[in-house]
Design a protein around this motif. Structure first.
Motif, PDB file in Angstrom:
ATOM      1  N   LEU A 124      60.637 -46.809   5.022  1.00 47.04           N
ATOM      2  CA  LEU A 124      59.323 -47.421   4.866  1.00 47.04           C
ATOM      3  C   LEU A 124      58.254 -46.336   4.706  1.00 47.04           C
ATOM      4  O   LEU A 124      58.437 -45.211   5.162  1.00 47.04           O
ATOM      5  N   PRO A 125      57.132 -46.670   4.074  1.00 49.84           N
ATOM      6  CA  PRO A 125      56.029 -45.713   4.008  1.00 49.84           C
ATOM      7  C   PRO A 125      55.357 -45.582   5.382  1.00 49.84           C
ATOM      8  O   PRO A 125      55.514 -46.445   6.226  1.00 49.84           O
ATOM      9  N   TYR A 126      54.674 -44.478   5.603  1.00 44.40           N
ATOM     10  CA  TYR A 126      53.730 -44.295   6.722  1.00 44.40           C
ATOM     11  C   TYR A 126      54.301 -43.989   8.106  1.00 44.40           C
ATOM     12  O   TYR A 126      53.752 -43.161   8.822  1.00 44.40           O
ATOM     13  N   LYS A 127      55.397 -44.627   8.531  1.00 39.51           N
ATOM     14  CA  LYS A 127      55.872 -44.328   9.885  1.00 39.51           C
ATOM     15  C   LYS A 127      56.451 -42.915   9.959  1.00 39.51           C
ATOM     16  O   LYS A 127      56.305 -42.216  10.951  1.00 39.51           O
ATOM     17  N   THR A 128      57.132 -42.504   8.907  1.00 43.98           N
ATOM     18  CA  THR A 128      57.542 -41.109   8.787  1.00 43.98           C
ATOM     19  C   THR A 128      56.998 -40.590   7.462  1.00 43.98           C
ATOM     20  O   THR A 128      56.574 -41.369   6.619  1.00 43.98           O
ATOM     21  N   GLU A 129      57.043 -39.292   7.287  1.00 41.27           N
ATOM     22  CA  GLU A 129      56.584 -38.714   6.024  1.00 41.27           C
ATOM     23  C   GLU A 129      57.662 -38.779   4.937  1.00 41.27           C
ATOM     24  O   GLU A 129      57.425 -38.331   3.811  1.00 41.27           O
ATOM     25  N   ARG A 163      56.949 -40.265   1.335  1.00 39.95           N
ATOM     26  CA  ARG A 163      55.887 -39.471   0.708  1.00 39.95           C
ATOM     27  C   ARG A 163      56.455 -38.142   0.187  1.00 39.95           C
ATOM     28  O   ARG A 163      56.162 -37.724  -0.944  1.00 39.95           O
TER      29      ARG A 163
END
Lengths: 98, 120, 137, 120, 98, 137
Positions: C13-18, C21
């Motif tokens: 998923l986006p955002y919880k870990t880098e 990205r």
């Protein structure tokens, strides 16, 4: 392809590992993945161990967690870091970390 | 003998995945392979000098020094990741490079094996 | 003269870990890798979203407004603007009840000419077979 | 009005849990509450000065400065966690304290609410 | 007890959340927990939403992910950071983060 | 004169994150908190292991030998040496097929006099009700 999977997680992500296929698939249990080789939840071995017959577990990570090579499921072969290097270069063409 | 390129994002402290990357590098170099190690995200901190050893935390500086001395090990940290964390160029541990992400891809270009260790 | 094919498989998923990205920024960095290589040599990235990873492609991510950071939507557009090959797993999009028009499929608004492809998992498996190196994020 | 003690372990960059802790602190202070923020583990890096702003990363330094100015916000970083990461006392951002873990417990002693954000 | 749970994960950990009981239980979905309020896997809403009638979702985290308050399950109330402060101080005595 | 009761509930595995280690070190830090407080005031920690967290209590953890770091076993012993109240969820120990003699139940070898208690989950739920503040690690 010949695919080696370094599995570092104790939760099965069926979306990913479940769908992976390879002519030759190897699973090397490392980090928290080592619990899958030893700990039976409710008496059942992890379904991961049915995924392939090429199963390995990193002894250093097993022992760090208080698990013992003596309790490893008979289908899983204990290996060291040095063995993992050989698996990576000699037995598999592609290596992923899950 | 081959070349292994490892990319690692995991925390310096706590995850042990970065320890895995370093110990695997050590085992590979001992067998005569070449290793390139790329650290990005939280793993960038591995390249910072002045890490004080504590019993509760892994301390990889000594192993890294031995690896650099082998001549078969290169290690580079993500420059932007370092700056975002307030860690600047003159704080870099000896032996390390600081580059942008294309260095990792260039290393992968000529690698026999690539291992990317994502996640925390 | 050689091309090394690299697959960037996004499963987180986006955002919880880098992780996701960094998958995109590393794939995009292929644009400048030639400075390190001989003439004619290059790397060719393929970006695939599977499992939870398809949720990185949702439109209208307002991470900039709320947290002051570039959204994964913006990175997804940048990858298309730079003509990266992008594949999104259809079974997983269906599983989450999402429609194609909810996903970043093109970067037309910023001048991009390449589209993402919504493909069955079997196509992504084929990519995994074809590339030289596989990376899961 | 009450006192909220927040402990946070999450990464400076990437997790957004540390951003949550800071934004919750901001919202609480705006309503007149007092907030104590304790950062340990990877969150310790929030207290380091010189973090360069990048579009890809959260940049919380400005919000922290405003929070300190409110007089209703205290923030302390884990000393051992900082040293293990090679980040030393004179690199600490203005306003921050550096203490051992008992500070967090002492803050919890007199808190009306305690929120511990564990994990990465 | 009056227990407020800030749920930041999208995977249900039944060992923990499943067994928690409280005279008054509130679940505030934040971070990746916000997917539980909006995304139906295989057409089914998350079982978490059956756990209590006091359900909230943080709008800032929802919108950051490209999710919209319009698609939130009708049982879940969208809230802001400011609202979360009030829930913490006025509605619950103990607060945990999962 | 007041006592604030704090529960430290460990639900995560050792080593992959620092969470369980920090639960123990923070709980143990209660030994020195008095320097910040008025006479007679204090905090009282209770340490409970549930779910995957019970695996922190396994004996023979060789993290020192292989990774040069203190094991969670050592931290668990330290918490008993310092007379912290420690509870381990019996249902979860049973679920993993573990026996009491595989777990750190005392710290006798380092001079500790307090034992950990193997208790049904309902006892841990009671602790959660009783304490002033709850923390999950």
């Amino acid at each position: 392809m010949k695919l080696g999977v370094l599995l570092s997680d104790h939760k099965t992500d069926s979306d990913v590992l479940g769908r992976l296929t390879a002519e030759k698939l190897g699973i090397i249990l490392v980090g928290n993945g080592t619990y899958l080789a030893t700990i039976k939840e409710n008496g059942k071995a992890s379904p991961i161990l049915d995924k392939t017959s090429n199963l390995y577990v990193l002894v250093e990570d097993l022992e760090s967690r208080g698990l013992s090579a003596a309790n490893v499921d008979s289908r899983v072969k204990p290996v060291t870091y040095s063995d993992v290097v050989d698996l990576i270069f000699n037995d598999y063409e592609k290596i992923i970390w899950l | 003998m081959g070349k292994l390129t490892i990319g690692c994002f995991s925390s310096l402290v706590g995850s042990l995945s970065l320890d895995f990357a370093v110990k695997l590098s050590e085992a590979a170099v001992k067998k005569g392979h070449d290793v390139d190690l790329w650290v990005s995200s939280n793993a960038t901190m591995l390249s910072k000098k002045g890490q004080k050893p504590f019993k509760d935390y892994s301390h990889l500086a000594k192993t890294l020094t031995e690896l650099f001395a082998s001549g078969k090990f290169k290690a580079v940290a993500c420059e932007a990741c370092a700056e975002a964390r307030g860690y600047h160029k003159d704080d870099t541990m000896e032996g390390w490079g600081r580059r942008s992400m294309d260095w990792y891809l260039a290393s992968a270009f000529s690698a026999d094996r690539v291992l990317l260790i994502g996640g925390d | 003269m050689a091309i090394t094919k690299l697959a960037f498989i996004v499963r987180s998923l986006p955002y919880k870990t880098e992780a996701s990205r960094l998958a995109l920024t590393h794939a995009i960095a292929s644009q400048t890798v030639e400075i390190y290589l001989e003439d004619g040599d290059n790397v060719e990235p393929v970006l695939c979203y599977i499992g939870d990873g398809v949720l990185n492609c949702l439109k209208n991510q307002q991470a900039g407004k709320h947290y002051g950071i570039t959204s994964l939507e913006q990175h997804a557009k940048n990858s298309l603007l730079l003509d990266l090959k992008v594949m999104i797993c259809k079974e997983d999009v269906d599983k989450f009840g999402l429609k194609e028009d909810q996903l970043v499929m093109d970067a037309e608004d910023i001048g991009g000419e390449t589209n993402a492809q919504l493909v069955p998992y079997s196509e992504i498996q084929k990519v995994m077979e074809e590339v030289d190196h596989l990376q899961f994020f």
